[in-house]
Design a protein around this motif. Structure first.
Motif, mmCIF file in Angstrom:
data_model
loop_
_atom_site.group_PDB
_atom_site.id
_atom_site.type_symbol
_atom_site.label_atom_id
_atom_site.label_comp_id
_atom_site.label_asym_id
_atom_site.label_seq_id
_atom_site.Cartn_x
_atom_site.Cartn_y
_atom_site.Cartn_z
ATOM 1 N N GLN A 1 -2.467 6.409 12.899
ATOM 2 C CA GLN A 1 -1.567 5.695 13.804
ATOM 3 C C GLN A 1 -0.519 6.672 14.336
ATOM 4 O O GLN A 1 -0.388 7.783 13.849
ATOM 5 C CB GLN A 1 -0.876 4.558 13.047
ATOM 6 N N GLU A 2 0.256 6.208 15.291
ATOM 7 C CA GLU A 2 1.280 7.076 15.883
ATOM 8 C C GLU A 2 2.264 7.606 14.857
ATOM 9 O O GLU A 2 2.753 8.725 14.969
ATOM 10 C CB GLU A 2 2.067 6.278 16.930
ATOM 11 N N ASP A 3 2.570 6.776 13.847
ATOM 12 C CA ASP A 3 3.540 7.203 12.836
ATOM 13 C C ASP A 3 2.908 8.088 11.757
ATOM 14 O O ASP A 3 3.547 8.406 10.756
ATOM 15 C CB ASP A 3 4.234 5.982 12.206
ATOM 16 N N GLY A 4 1.652 8.465 11.938
ATOM 17 C CA GLY A 4 0.996 9.366 10.995
ATOM 18 C C GLY A 4 0.384 8.677 9.795
ATOM 19 O O GLY A 4 -0.044 9.326 8.844
ATOM 20 N N PHE B 1 -4.637 3.758 9.375
ATOM 21 C CA PHE B 1 -4.706 2.368 9.812
ATOM 22 C C PHE B 1 -5.116 1.442 8.659
ATOM 23 O O PHE B 1 -6.008 1.749 7.888
ATOM 24 C CB PHE B 1 -5.735 2.263 10.945
ATOM 25 N N ASP B 2 -4.424 0.308 8.556
ATOM 26 C CA ASP B 2 -4.805 -0.723 7.584
ATOM 27 C C ASP B 2 -4.857 -2.057 8.306
ATOM 28 O O ASP B 2 -3.833 -2.571 8.754
ATOM 29 C CB ASP B 2 -3.790 -0.771 6.438
ATOM 30 N N MET B 3 -6.055 -2.580 8.404
ATOM 31 C CA MET B 3 -6.267 -3.835 9.121
ATOM 32 C C MET B 3 -5.465 -5.002 8.519
ATOM 33 O O MET B 3 -5.034 -5.894 9.215
ATOM 34 C CB MET B 3 -7.757 -4.144 9.048
ATOM 35 N N LEU B 4 -5.270 -4.966 7.204
ATOM 36 C CA LEU B 4 -4.582 -6.079 6.539
ATOM 37 C C LEU B 4 -3.097 -5.788 6.330
ATOM 38 O O LEU B 4 -2.402 -6.591 5.702
ATOM 39 C CB LEU B 4 -5.246 -6.394 5.199
ATOM 40 N N ASP B 5 -2.622 -4.675 6.819
ATOM 41 C CA ASP B 5 -1.201 -4.339 6.760
ATOM 42 C C ASP B 5 -0.641 -4.492 5.341
ATOM 43 O O ASP B 5 0.391 -5.119 5.139
ATOM 44 C CB ASP B 5 -0.423 -5.243 7.741
ATOM 45 N N ARG C 1 3.013 -0.146 4.792
ATOM 46 C CA ARG C 1 3.429 0.388 6.088
ATOM 47 C C ARG C 1 4.642 1.293 5.896
ATOM 48 O O ARG C 1 5.279 1.282 4.837
ATOM 49 C CB ARG C 1 3.740 -0.754 7.055
ATOM 50 N N LYS D 1 1.833 -6.414 -0.250
ATOM 51 C CA LYS D 1 0.659 -7.240 -0.532
ATOM 52 C C LYS D 1 -0.103 -6.553 -1.653
ATOM 53 O O LYS D 1 0.044 -5.351 -1.853
ATOM 54 C CB LYS D 1 -0.233 -7.333 0.706
#
Lengths: 173, 249
Positions: free
Chosen positions: B164-167, B170-174, B177, B187
């Motif tokens: 992602q932009e923040d390095g 990616f996590d689909m279920l967030d 972060r 979670k």
């Protein structure tokens, strides 16, 4: 002889592929920059799904509430992102719009991106499209669709209204 | 002279990191409390008793067996804990670990573990309290960088995607972060919300990740630049081939 192929002109298609997956703010900025370029016919955004609920495993059914699944504004249109934007396909009218598009992307992206010409969005209806929309008439075998620019923008099995956004309609004189 | 185990050949930083992972000679980078760890694993409520599948071995009256006399049961097995799992996904953009070396680390350094190695994720099954001890080690040390790796019991998608932009991977279920410069997980590993925000520390920088990774990459340290490793891999390949060759009479 029955009339068949309807889309005959060949607009230029560009794939903009950034080095990172875009946050909604950046995606909004980029899409607006592209929207301002003269000669853009249509855009298609691709990326990884951001589900509303957990769909598998022991947590099935739990809400995800992904912060990137948010409403963005492009032109005069607002829509909810269902994906994290990873690729933007753009169709432009002619050669002069290509360089403007590249400049717009350079302005909007804070990191490098790939800018490639090719064939990315379908230009002619396929069997599935004919299955969905049918022929215009018995003598006219072109697809029964008012605006053929819709072709290739949405999966034939998906609902148009959830996935399509008409940013700017042409002004009638 | 005492024998000193040699884990992996090579002189590059990647080979050195691989040796560190295999020998469990890992630098501790952060603290994760027992309660937080239990919460993100999601197998039982923090503070609750360990559910069991059988009575403690001491009460069961085991059969007379020389192997059982030699092999001391792990604390989890002795108490009769359930078998539970923890799974990690590592980004291919220079995450510190890769599934194979997570498995080597688990199998060499921990007992009663069943590692499962897949292309983009790695799962370990063991008795519950052994699992917590193992997970704590993995979560607190350099084997896991929470920006480039994630504890994901399901929906692991992300290891082969661009960051992602923040390095962050990616996590689909967030599940976790970047918040205020630190990784936060609210979670459990299967995406069910928990009652706390677990602080997992700062993610490492891009340059640091390139130094700590166990992944050969052409844009970092290429596999072919490590002659000793290439020689070793070719030797293993040759011996396996010869071993498998069975000339018919």
């Amino acid at each position: 002889m029955a009339k068949t192929a309807s889309v005959t002109d060949k607009p230029i298609q560009i794939r903009v592929f950034p080095n990172r997956l875009l946050q909604p703010q950046t995606a909004e900025k980029v899409l607006n920059e592209i929207d301002h370029v003269k000669g853009v016919i249509r855009m298609l955004i691709n990326g990884k799904n951001l589900p509303r609920k957990v769909t598998c495993g022991p947590g099935t059914g739990a809400d995800v509430n992904h912060p990137d699944r948010t409403v963005i504004h492009v032109g005069d249109c607002a829509f909810e992102l269902h994906i994290i934007v990873g690729e933007i396909l753009v169709e432009v009218e002619d050669e002069s719009a290509v360089e403007n598009l590249r400049t717009a992307c350079e302005r909007a992206f804070p990191f490098p991106f790939e800018f490639k010409r090719g064939h990315f969005i379908k230009r002619r209806p396929t069997l599935t499209d004919y299955g969905k929309y049918g022929f215009k008439s018995k003598t006219d075998e072109s697809i029964n669709l008012e605006d053929e620019r819709l072709l290739g923008l949405v999966d034939p099995h998906a609902k148009l209204e959830n996935n399509l956004c008409v940013v700017k309609t042409e002004e009638k004189s | 002279m005492a024998y000193k185990a040699q884990f992996y050949p090579g002189n590059t930083s990647i080979a050195k990191n691989r040796r560190k992972h295999m020998s469990n000679d890992l630098e501790k980078l952060r603290d994760v409390s027992d309660e937080d760890l239990t919460a993100i694993l999601g197998h039982r409520a923090p503070g609750a008793d360990y559910p069991s599948t059988h009575p403690p071995l001491a009460e069961m009256g085991e059969p007379d067996c020389p192997i059982r006399e030699v092999v001391e049961p792990t604390p989890g097995a002795a108490a009769g804990d359930r078998v539970r799992y923890v799974q990690f996904a590592d980004s291919m953009y220079n995450a510190p670990a890769i599934p194979y070396f997570r498995s080597y680390h688990a199998a060499i350094n921990f007992r009663g573990v069943d590692p499962g190695t897949l292309s983009g994720r790695q799962v370990n099954e063991m008795r519950e309290r052994d699992l917590e001890e193992f997970s704590k080690r993995v979560c607190e040390t350099e084997i896991t960088d929470w920006g480039l790796a994630g504890m994901r019991g399901c929906t692991v998608h992300g290891h082969s995607l661009r960051l992602q932009e923040d390095g962050v991977m990616f996590d689909m279920l967030d599940r976790r972060r970047l918040e205020g410069g630190v990784m936060v997980m609210d979670k459990d590993q299967v995406g069910v919300p928990i009652d706390r925000k677990v602080n997992l520390g700062k993610p490492i920088s891009e340059a640091e990740a390139a130094k700590r990774t166990t992944m050969y990459r052409v844009d970092n340290v290429s596999f072919r630049s490590d002659k000793e490793v290439v020689e070793h891999v070719q030797k293993v390949w040759e011996l396996r081939t010869k071993y498998g060759f069975q000339p018919k009479a």
